[in-house]
Enzyme design. Structure first.
Site, PDB file in Angstrom:
ATOM      1  N   LYS A  89     -17.710  10.441   7.068  1.00 22.96           N
ATOM      2  CA  LYS A  89     -18.077   9.914   5.694  1.00 22.96           C
ATOM      3  C   LYS A  89     -18.933  10.999   5.061  1.00 22.96           C
ATOM      4  CE  LYS A  89     -16.472   5.093   5.678  1.00 22.96           C
ATOM      5  NZ  LYS A  89     -16.084   5.218   6.950  1.00 22.96           N
ATOM      6  N   ARG A 107       0.648  -1.170  -0.169  1.00 24.36           N
ATOM      7  CA  ARG A 107      -0.094   0.011  -0.100  1.00 24.36           C
ATOM      8  C   ARG A 107       0.889   1.099   0.090  1.00 24.36           C
ATOM      9  NH1 ARG A 107      -5.451  -1.399   3.661  1.00 24.36           N
ATOM     10  NH2 ARG A 107      -5.498  -3.724   3.031  1.00 24.36           N
ATOM     11  N   THR A 137     -10.514   7.091  26.428  1.00 24.82           N
ATOM     12  CA  THR A 137     -10.118   7.860  25.455  1.00 24.82           C
ATOM     13  C   THR A 137     -10.516   9.430  25.574  1.00 24.82           C
ATOM     14  OG1 THR A 137     -10.328   6.008  23.987  1.00 24.82           O
ATOM     15  CG2 THR A 137     -10.415   7.886  22.590  1.00 24.82           C
ATOM     16  N   THR A 177      -8.104  -6.446   1.709  1.00 29.27           N
ATOM     17  CA  THR A 177      -9.440  -5.777   1.626  1.00 29.27           C
ATOM     18  C   THR A 177     -10.562  -6.345   0.845  1.00 29.27           C
ATOM     19  OG1 THR A 177      -8.249  -3.765   1.928  1.00 29.27           O
ATOM     20  CG2 THR A 177     -10.540  -3.627   1.491  1.00 29.27           C
ATOM     21  N   HIS A 201     -21.757   3.744   5.966  1.00 24.56           N
ATOM     22  CA  HIS A 201     -21.920   4.145   4.546  1.00 24.56           C
ATOM     23  C   HIS A 201     -23.180   4.494   4.026  1.00 24.56           C
ATOM     24  CE1 HIS A 201     -17.564   2.998   3.705  1.00 24.56           C
ATOM     25  NE2 HIS A 201     -17.870   2.008   4.621  1.00 24.56           N
TER      26      HIS A 201
END
Length: 405
Positions: free
Chosen positions: A248, A21, A277, A363, A217
């Site tokens: 997104k 990649r 976090t 992927t 998505h």
């Protein structure tokens, strides 16, 4: 073992297989999306058109969003100041969670630093902390869902992709009294297919299971207010947990889950991935609120986006370029060879100023390598024509098969 040699050999294997990649160094240009500045390895720069962004609607460049973020910086400063438990819960976080709960018609919501973290933390917590939980996971679920389930060390079953009958078969084999959860997605990001939400919920209800739907998505993209496929199909009340992202279609950053007040409080109280976090910066929360509020009342971006997807598909069809047929906004151009896929991507960038990332193993499975094209409302007809002509020229050079009209 020589650890360094082992790592070098492993990286060499990626190079040899065409799966190494390479990050394209780009700089997004304010008010000019999908144009970006590409920083080439030789030190030169040039403008390219981005065709693989997950900023599906261009909201990351929308002044409604950027103005809200700048105002939050001026008012609150940069960081959140701590974890949500220790000084890090800013007013903007509370407003964002209220917007998200309203978006999905749920009692409550909880935000995380990314969609990956929200899946990992929520699934990991629910599956680990509820005694005897069995999770039924779609075989093509995202890595974040897989890792969350694996981290929980619960009993798990994989059902065939988008196959309610196989899910039913597996659930029938287990203890009817055991707590159960079905985890799946609405839009699957690589193939662009859509899960049969209603049918899966029917099976889950039959066995008394809770349902966990990943809409990362789909949020912002589908439904009258951008609530996703479940909103579009009138099914939000059938889902126990709806998970989504702010990075997104909403153009910012972060992940979230929505559900009952009790479930959200349970995850908030027991999830280490949330507790330890640092909270999202207030500016990101403000930008997300602005983006969500806008897309709740504006369908224009979704309408233009749908038109752009149709134009890209039609242009590719004109040249017989094979792309996977699906009902979503994702256009996978099927190359089927890792080396050729990377070569096409490289040449598109070097000679045509088109940036589309090659998608190779792991992927996607070997033999299904592809260019994953994501049109946006801001791509012009000229952009579409240039993309199709450029891919057509390289398709011929690679001697790849075409669809026959």
């Amino acid at each position: 073992m020589d650890i360094n040699t082992y790592m070098e050999d492993a990286l060499g294997g990626l190079h040899d297989a065409g799966n190494y990649r390479v990050f394209a160094e780009i700089e997004r240009q304010r008010k000019k999306f999908p144009t970006a500045t590409f920083y080439a390895p030789d030190g030169t720069t040039r403008d390219v058109t981005v065709w693989c962004s997950n900023d599906y609607l261009g909201m990351g460049q929308n002044e409604i969003v950027t103005d809200a973020m700048k105002a939050a910086i001026d008012q609150c400063g940069a960081g959140a100041g701590g974890t949500r438990n220790i000084s890090g819960t800013n007013h903007g976080h509370v407003l964002l969670e209220k917007e998200l709960a309203d978006l999905h018609c749920k009692e409550s919501a909880l935000i995380f630093t990314s969609g990956y973290v929200s899946n990992w933390a929520a699934l990991g917590t629910l599956a680990a902390k509820i005694p005897g939980m069995i999770v039924y996971s779609d075989s093509l679920n995202h890595a974040s869902m897989i890792e969350g389930i694996r981290h929980s060390r619960c009993e798990k079953r994989l059902f065939k992709h988008n196959d309610p009958e196989d899910l039913d078969r597996l659930m029938a084999l287990d203890d009817p009294d055991a707590p159960k959860m079905v985890a799946f997605e609405s839009v699957y990001s690589m193939d662009g297919d859509i899960g049969p939400i209603e049918a899966i919920c029917d099976v889950a209800d039959k066995y008394g299971a809770i349902t966990y739907l990943d809409e990362v998505h789909a949020v912002g993209m589908y439904g009258p207010r951008g609530g996703g496929i479940a909103e579009r199909d009138g099914l939000m009340d059938r889902l126990t947990v709806i998970e989504g992202t702010l990075g997104k279609a909403y153009g910012v950053m972060g992940g979230y889950i929505t559900g009952s007040a009790t479930l959200i409080d349970f995850v908030r109280s027991f999830s280490s991935g949330f507790i330890f976090t640092t909270a999202l910066p207030p500016a990101l929360a403000a930008g997300a609120v602005a983006s969500i509020q806008h897309l709740k009342q504006s369908a224009r971006e979704r309408t233009l986006h749908k038109e752009a997807v149709a134009k890209v598909r039609a242009a590719l069809d004109g040249y017989g370029i094979p792309h996977m047929d699906n009902p979503s906004h994702i256009v996978p151009v099927m190359v089927g060879n890792a080396a050729k896929c990377k070569w096409i991507s490289d040449v598109l960038m070097e000679h045509h100023n088109i940036y589309v990332q090659p998608i190779n193993y792991p992927t996607v499975p070997v033999g299904t390598e592809r260019l994953r094209i994501t049109p946006t409302p801001l791509h012009t007809d000229g952009d579409v024509g240039h993309l199709a002509r450029s891919i057509n020229a390289l398709w011929s050079q690679c001697a790849l098969a075409r669809n026959v009209a």
